[in-house]
Design a protein around this motif. Structure first.
Motif, mmCIF file in Angstrom:
data_model
loop_
_atom_site.group_PDB
_atom_site.id
_atom_site.type_symbol
_atom_site.label_atom_id
_atom_site.label_comp_id
_atom_site.label_asym_id
_atom_site.label_seq_id
_atom_site.Cartn_x
_atom_site.Cartn_y
_atom_site.Cartn_z
ATOM 1 N N VAL A 4 0.851 -1.190 0.000
ATOM 2 C CA VAL A 4 0.000 0.000 0.000
ATOM 3 C C VAL A 4 0.887 1.240 0.000
ATOM 4 O O VAL A 4 1.982 1.230 0.574
ATOM 5 C CB VAL A 4 -0.914 -0.016 1.257
ATOM 6 N N ARG A 20 -12.643 6.037 5.946
ATOM 7 C CA ARG A 20 -13.011 4.902 5.088
ATOM 8 C C ARG A 20 -14.516 4.642 5.145
ATOM 9 O O ARG A 20 -15.128 4.718 6.206
ATOM 10 C CB ARG A 20 -12.238 3.648 5.508
ATOM 11 N N ARG A 24 -16.321 -0.908 4.065
ATOM 12 C CA ARG A 24 -15.019 -1.421 3.673
ATOM 13 C C ARG A 24 -14.260 -1.987 4.878
ATOM 14 O O ARG A 24 -14.612 -1.719 6.025
ATOM 15 C CB ARG A 24 -14.175 -0.303 3.056
ATOM 16 N N GLU A 31 -7.675 7.484 7.500
ATOM 17 C CA GLU A 31 -6.428 7.088 6.834
ATOM 18 C C GLU A 31 -5.926 8.251 5.997
ATOM 19 O O GLU A 31 -6.586 9.286 5.882
ATOM 20 C CB GLU A 31 -6.691 5.879 5.934
ATOM 21 N N PHE A 32 -4.768 8.041 5.374
ATOM 22 C CA PHE A 32 -4.243 8.986 4.400
ATOM 23 C C PHE A 32 -4.657 8.497 3.015
ATOM 24 O O PHE A 32 -4.655 7.282 2.765
ATOM 25 C CB PHE A 32 -2.722 9.064 4.513
ATOM 26 N N GLY A 34 -4.817 7.038 -0.480
ATOM 27 C CA GLY A 34 -3.879 6.108 -1.104
ATOM 28 C C GLY A 34 -4.578 4.809 -1.399
ATOM 29 O O GLY A 34 -5.804 4.762 -1.465
ATOM 30 N N GLY A 35 -3.792 3.756 -1.572
ATOM 31 C CA GLY A 35 -4.393 2.457 -1.851
ATOM 32 C C GLY A 35 -3.339 1.456 -2.258
ATOM 33 O O GLY A 35 -2.148 1.683 -2.052
ATOM 34 N N LYS A 36 -3.797 0.370 -2.843
ATOM 35 C CA LYS A 36 -2.883 -0.722 -3.190
ATOM 36 C C LYS A 36 -1.931 -0.304 -4.311
ATOM 37 O O LYS A 36 -2.342 0.375 -5.252
ATOM 38 C CB LYS A 36 -3.685 -1.932 -3.660
ATOM 39 N N LEU A 78 0.719 -6.281 5.893
ATOM 40 C CA LEU A 78 0.652 -5.064 5.100
ATOM 41 C C LEU A 78 2.038 -4.458 5.033
ATOM 42 O O LEU A 78 2.753 -4.408 6.033
ATOM 43 C CB LEU A 78 -0.273 -4.124 5.879
ATOM 44 N N ILE A 80 3.405 -0.807 4.011
ATOM 45 C CA ILE A 80 2.851 0.493 3.644
ATOM 46 C C ILE A 80 3.927 1.577 3.650
ATOM 47 O O ILE A 80 4.745 1.649 4.563
ATOM 48 C CB ILE A 80 1.634 0.843 4.543
ATOM 49 N N LEU A 114 -6.553 4.391 11.444
ATOM 50 C CA LEU A 114 -6.212 2.977 11.319
ATOM 51 C C LEU A 114 -4.909 2.758 12.075
ATOM 52 O O LEU A 114 -4.027 3.613 12.074
ATOM 53 C CB LEU A 114 -5.996 2.609 9.844
ATOM 54 N N ALA A 116 -2.220 1.078 11.527
ATOM 55 C CA ALA A 116 -0.963 1.171 10.768
ATOM 56 C C ALA A 116 -0.618 2.605 10.354
ATOM 57 O O ALA A 116 0.489 2.863 9.887
ATOM 58 C CB ALA A 116 -1.042 0.273 9.532
ATOM 59 N N SER A 117 -1.550 3.523 10.512
ATOM 60 C CA SER A 117 -1.277 4.921 10.157
ATOM 61 C C SER A 117 -0.774 5.722 11.351
ATOM 62 O O SER A 117 -0.275 6.842 11.184
ATOM 63 C CB SER A 117 -2.542 5.576 9.606
HETATM 64 N N1 LIG Z 1 -4.788 4.351 1.815
HETATM 65 C C1 LIG Z 1 -4.435 3.964 3.020
HETATM 66 N N2 LIG Z 1 -4.582 2.660 3.403
HETATM 67 C C2 LIG Z 1 -4.216 2.345 4.652
HETATM 68 C C3 LIG Z 1 -3.701 3.309 5.560
HETATM 69 N N3 LIG Z 1 -3.433 2.673 6.737
HETATM 70 C C4 LIG Z 1 -3.763 1.377 6.582
HETATM 71 O O1 LIG Z 1 -3.689 0.480 7.412
HETATM 72 N N4 LIG Z 1 -4.252 1.164 5.308
HETATM 73 C C5 LIG Z 1 -4.723 -0.118 4.828
HETATM 74 C C6 LIG Z 1 -6.230 -0.193 4.686
HETATM 75 C C7 LIG Z 1 -6.392 -1.232 3.585
HETATM 76 O O2 LIG Z 1 -6.320 -2.516 4.180
HETATM 77 C C8 LIG Z 1 -5.186 -1.018 2.705
HETATM 78 C C9 LIG Z 1 -5.497 -0.147 1.517
HETATM 79 O O3 LIG Z 1 -6.226 -0.890 0.666
HETATM 80 P P1 LIG Z 1 -7.533 -0.353 -0.078
HETATM 81 O O4 LIG Z 1 -8.416 -1.519 -0.252
HETATM 82 O O5 LIG Z 1 -8.073 0.856 0.554
HETATM 83 O O6 LIG Z 1 -6.879 0.068 -1.447
HETATM 84 P P2 LIG Z 1 -7.561 0.587 -2.752
HETATM 85 O O7 LIG Z 1 -7.956 2.011 -2.539
HETATM 86 O O8 LIG Z 1 -6.564 0.264 -3.822
HETATM 87 O O9 LIG Z 1 -8.866 -0.277 -2.801
HETATM 88 P P3 LIG Z 1 -9.669 -0.982 -3.943
HETATM 89 O O10 LIG Z 1 -10.959 -0.244 -3.954
HETATM 90 O O11 LIG Z 1 -8.851 -0.860 -5.196
HETATM 91 O O12 LIG Z 1 -9.798 -2.367 -3.414
HETATM 92 O O13 LIG Z 1 -4.212 -0.369 3.539
HETATM 93 C C10 LIG Z 1 -3.575 4.656 5.138
HETATM 94 O O14 LIG Z 1 -3.173 5.572 5.875
HETATM 95 N N5 LIG Z 1 -3.960 4.927 3.884
#
Ligand SMILES: Nc1nc2c([nH]c(=O)n2[C@H]2C[C@H](O)[C@@H](COP(=O)(O)OP(=O)(O)OP(=O)(O)O)O2)c(=O)[nH]1
Length: 134
Positions: A4, A20, A24, A31-32, A34-36, A78, A80, A114, A116-117
Motif C-alpha cells: 500500500v 473509510r 469497507r 487514513e491517508f 492512497g491504496g494498493k 501489510l 505500507i 487505522l 498502521a497509520s
Molecule cells: N490508503 C491507506 N490505506 C491504509 C492506511 N493505513 C492502513 O492500514 N491502510 C490499509 C487499509 C487497507 O487494508 C489497505 C489499503 O487498501 P484499499 O483496499 O483501501 O486500497 P484501494 O484504494 O486500492 O482499494 P480498492 O478499492 O482498489 O480495493 O491499507 C492509510 O493511511 N492509507
C-alpha cells in the motif's frame, strides 16, 4: 502481503485525512489518501494515481516518511509507504472516502486512525510542515 502507498498531503499547515466508507475493511476509521500498489507501478506512482482518482489533482510526491513499514492487521500483513505530498492543482473532488477533513497538527488525534497509520501521524505531529507546504 499487501503493498500500500499513502499520501500525506500538506496544504496551508494542514493535513488531509480521509474516512473509510463504513462497508469497507477498516470502515469508519481514518487514513491517508492512497491504496494498493499495482504490479506495474512504484509506490510513488501509486500515490500519484490515487490522488488523481480521489481528488482529481496532480501531485508531487516528495520523500518517504521514515516510519515502520510492516504491519500485521486483522486483514493480513501489510507493507505500507507514506509520502510527503504537495498538490500541484486544487480540484479537491474528495470522491473516494465517506468524509474528508483538513487537520492542523493540533487536531491530528481528534480522529480515529487505522492502527498502521498511527506511527505516521506521530511523526507528522513532530514535524515542521513548512518545508512540505507550497
Ligand atoms: N490508503 C491507506 N490505506 C491504509 C492506511 N493505513 C492502513 O492500514 N491502510 C490499509 C487499509 C487497507 O487494508 C489497505 C489499503 O487498501 P484499499 O483496499 O483501501 O486500497 P484501494 O484504494 O486500492 O482499494 P480498492 O478499492 O482498489 O480495493 O491499507 C492509510 O493511511 N492509507
Amino acid at each position: 502481503m499487501l503493498k500500500v502507498a499513502a499520501s500525506v498531503i500538506v496544504k496551508d499547515g494542514k493535513i488531509l485525512a480521509a474516512r473509510r466508507k463504513a462497508e469497507r475493511i477498516g470502515g469508519g476509521y481514518w487514513e491517508f489518501p492512497g491504496g494498493k500498489v499495482e504490479a506495474n507501478e512504484t509506490p510513488k506512482q501509486a500515490c500519484q494515481r490515487e490522488v488523481l482518482e480521489e481528488l482529481g489533482d496532480e501531485a508531487e510526491i516528495l520523500e518517504r516518511l521514515k516510519v515502520k513499514r510492516h504491519y500485521q492487521t486483522p486483514y493480513g500483513s501489510l507493507e505500507i509507504d507514506f509520502f510527503w505530498t504537495r498538490l500541484k492543482t486544487f480540484n479537491l473532488k474528495h470522491v473516494a472516502a465517506s468524509e474528508y477533513r483538513w487537520l492542523t497538527k493540533e487536531e491530528l488525534w481528534d480522529v480515529d486512525w487505522l492502527e498502521a497509520s498511527k506511527p505516521a501521524v506521530s511523526l507528522i505531529a513532530q514535524t515542521n510542515l513548512e518545508k512540505y507546504d507550497e
